[in-house]
Design a protein around this motif. Structure first.
Motif, short mmCIF file in Angstrom:
data_model
loop_
_atom_site.label_atom_id
_atom_site.label_comp_id
_atom_site.label_asym_id
_atom_site.label_seq_id
_atom_site.Cartn_x
_atom_site.Cartn_y
_atom_site.Cartn_z
N THR A 95 36.64 55.47 45.29
CA THR A 95 37.06 54.31 46.07
C THR A 95 36.23 53.06 45.81
N THR A 96 37.34 51.81 45.88
CA THR A 96 36.64 50.55 45.23
C THR A 96 37.46 49.49 46.25
N GLY A 97 36.75 48.43 46.32
CA GLY A 97 37.43 47.28 47.03
C GLY A 97 36.91 46.07 46.73
N ALA A 98 37.65 44.93 47.24
CA ALA A 98 37.03 43.68 47.18
C ALA A 98 37.71 42.59 48.16
N ILE A 99 36.97 41.68 48.58
CA ILE A 99 37.38 41.04 49.70
C ILE A 99 37.56 39.24 49.26
N GLY A 100 38.66 38.73 49.91
CA GLY A 100 39.09 37.49 49.53
C GLY A 100 39.08 36.58 50.88
N SER A 125 50.32 49.44 52.53
CA SER A 125 49.83 50.14 51.48
C SER A 125 50.87 50.47 50.38
N SER A 126 50.50 51.12 49.33
CA SER A 126 51.54 51.39 48.06
C SER A 126 50.89 52.36 47.07
N SER A 127 51.68 53.52 46.68
CA SER A 127 51.15 54.29 45.65
C SER A 127 51.08 53.32 44.36
N PHE A 128 50.18 53.68 43.48
CA PHE A 128 49.96 53.01 42.26
C PHE A 128 51.43 53.24 41.63
N GLN A 129 52.16 54.11 41.36
CA GLN A 129 53.36 54.36 40.74
C GLN A 129 54.49 53.31 41.13
N THR A 130 54.63 53.29 42.55
CA THR A 130 55.61 52.46 43.01
C THR A 130 54.84 50.76 42.81
N TRP A 131 53.64 50.50 43.07
CA TRP A 131 53.35 48.92 42.86
C TRP A 131 53.41 48.67 41.50
N LEU A 132 52.93 49.35 40.41
CA LEU A 132 52.99 49.13 39.28
C LEU A 132 54.38 49.63 38.27
N GLY A 133 55.32 50.09 39.12
CA GLY A 133 56.74 50.24 38.39
C GLY A 133 56.65 51.41 37.45
N LYS A 134 55.73 52.64 37.79
CA LYS A 134 55.72 53.76 36.89
C LYS A 134 56.49 54.86 37.52
N SER A 135 56.92 55.91 36.69
CA SER A 135 57.35 56.95 37.39
C SER A 135 56.54 57.84 38.22
N PRO A 136 57.10 58.57 39.27
CA PRO A 136 56.46 59.28 40.24
C PRO A 136 55.24 60.16 39.72
N GLY A 137 55.68 60.73 38.39
CA GLY A 137 54.81 61.61 37.93
C GLY A 137 53.80 61.18 36.87
N THR A 138 53.69 59.91 36.76
CA THR A 138 52.70 59.23 35.98
C THR A 138 51.31 59.47 36.49
N ALA A 139 50.36 59.79 35.60
CA ALA A 139 49.00 59.97 35.97
C ALA A 139 48.26 58.76 35.88
N LEU A 140 47.87 58.04 37.10
CA LEU A 140 47.10 56.90 37.29
C LEU A 140 45.89 57.24 37.95
N CYS A 141 44.81 56.36 37.50
CA CYS A 141 43.37 56.68 38.38
C CYS A 141 42.64 55.53 37.99
N ASP A 142 41.10 55.84 38.26
CA ASP A 142 40.19 54.96 38.03
C ASP A 142 40.35 53.44 38.20
N PRO A 143 40.96 53.13 39.44
CA PRO A 143 41.13 51.82 39.64
C PRO A 143 39.98 50.70 39.83
N GLN A 144 40.21 49.38 39.80
CA GLN A 144 39.01 48.30 39.81
C GLN A 144 40.07 47.21 40.54
N ILE A 145 39.45 46.69 41.23
CA ILE A 145 39.85 45.11 42.00
C ILE A 145 38.80 44.21 42.36
N GLN A 146 39.31 43.05 42.07
CA GLN A 146 38.11 42.00 42.31
C GLN A 146 38.83 40.74 42.59
N TRP A 147 38.21 39.92 43.65
CA TRP A 147 39.00 38.73 43.89
C TRP A 147 38.29 37.64 43.18
#
Length: 258
Positions: A95-100, A125-147
């Motif tokens: 889990t990670t997060g940021a506030i703006g 909300s959205s899955s990473f795959q939908t948000w970033l334009g990747k196929s549903p089976g693409t393994a995506l993880c370890d997210p980071q977000i900052q303002w």
């Protein structure tokens, strides 16, 4: 997520004890010249003269009330491990997060969620795959977000979470409004040939976003740490121009801590 590198160096120091006796059996004595009196030192500051009279103890002053508090009483549930897709098995959620100025963004290993800052009410909300334009089976993880207050936008990085995916994804929102997952974000990819750039950590300055990684060739072979930096756009720039991807550290020239 997959591999956490922990290098522990043990240093052993042998201590030689003084002998208990001499060859003739008499007790061992230190030579006279090895015992010296401590030299007196002048104080750095002249202290105040002690106050005569009976001593009095002062009880510590304790402030009343709680030591922490919630701003405006805000306390809402966020994303959790079970919100992750089956692809990432749910735990750990990373889990990670940021506030703006107007929003709070939270991420777990498969999901991005946006909340109103004022009351933390859920927006979308959205899955990473939908948000970033990747196929549903693409393994995506370890997210980071900052303002980023300098460029007035949100910055992100997401790892291609497989040894067959040699890249990480990064980018930023086109404005301070992150709510348009399809058209409101600039999305880029940083190729990392032969390496899984594990555990990416995001930072930023007034002009750059910075990503630090641990590079693995496979599940047991660590090659190097690596640092990437990309210039961020000026406030109001929504052109999504591909930035130059700069880096330091590689298998051939690893970063060292000499």
């Amino acid at each position: 997520m997959f591999l956490k590198l922990l290098v522990v160096i043990y240093a052993a120091t042998s201590l030689s004890a003084l002998p208990a006796s001499t060859a003739g059996g008499s007790a061992y004595k230190l030579p006279a010249h090895s015992i010296t009196a401590k030299q007196s030192r002048l104080p750095l500051h002249q202290g105040a003269s002690p106050v005569s009279g009976p001593s009095t103890s002062v009880a510590p002053r304790l402030s009343a009330g709680p030591k922490i508090s919630l701003l405006g009483g805000l306390n809402k549930p966020g994303l959790k491990a079970t919100d992750n897709s089956n692809l990432n098995l749910g735990a750990p959620p990373d889990t990670t997060g940021a506030i703006g100025p107007g929003y709070y963004i939270e991420m777990v290993n498969s999901i991005i969620a946006i909340y109103h800052r004022a009351d933390l009410s859920f927006l979308k909300s959205s899955s990473f795959q939908t948000w970033l334009g990747k196929s549903p089976g693409t393994a995506l993880c370890d997210p980071q977000i900052q303002w980023d207050s300098s460029s007035q936008r949100w910055l992100y990085v997401v790892l291609g979470c497989s040894f067959s995916l040699h890249y990480f994804l990064f980018g930023w929102s086109k404005s301070s409004d992150p709510t348009d997952f399809v058209n409101g974000w600039c999305k880029f990819s940083a190729p990392t040939p032969g390496e899984l750039t594990d555990y990416p950590k995001l930072g930023h300055s007034g002009s750059y976003m910075i990503v630090g990684t641990n590079d693995f060739a496979n599940q047991t072979t660590f090659d190097t740490a690596q640092i990437f930096w990309m210039a961020t756009p000026a406030p109001g720039d929504s052109s999504c121009t591909q930035p130059a991807i700069n880096s330091a550290g590689s298998k051939a020239t690893p970063l060292r801590n000499d």
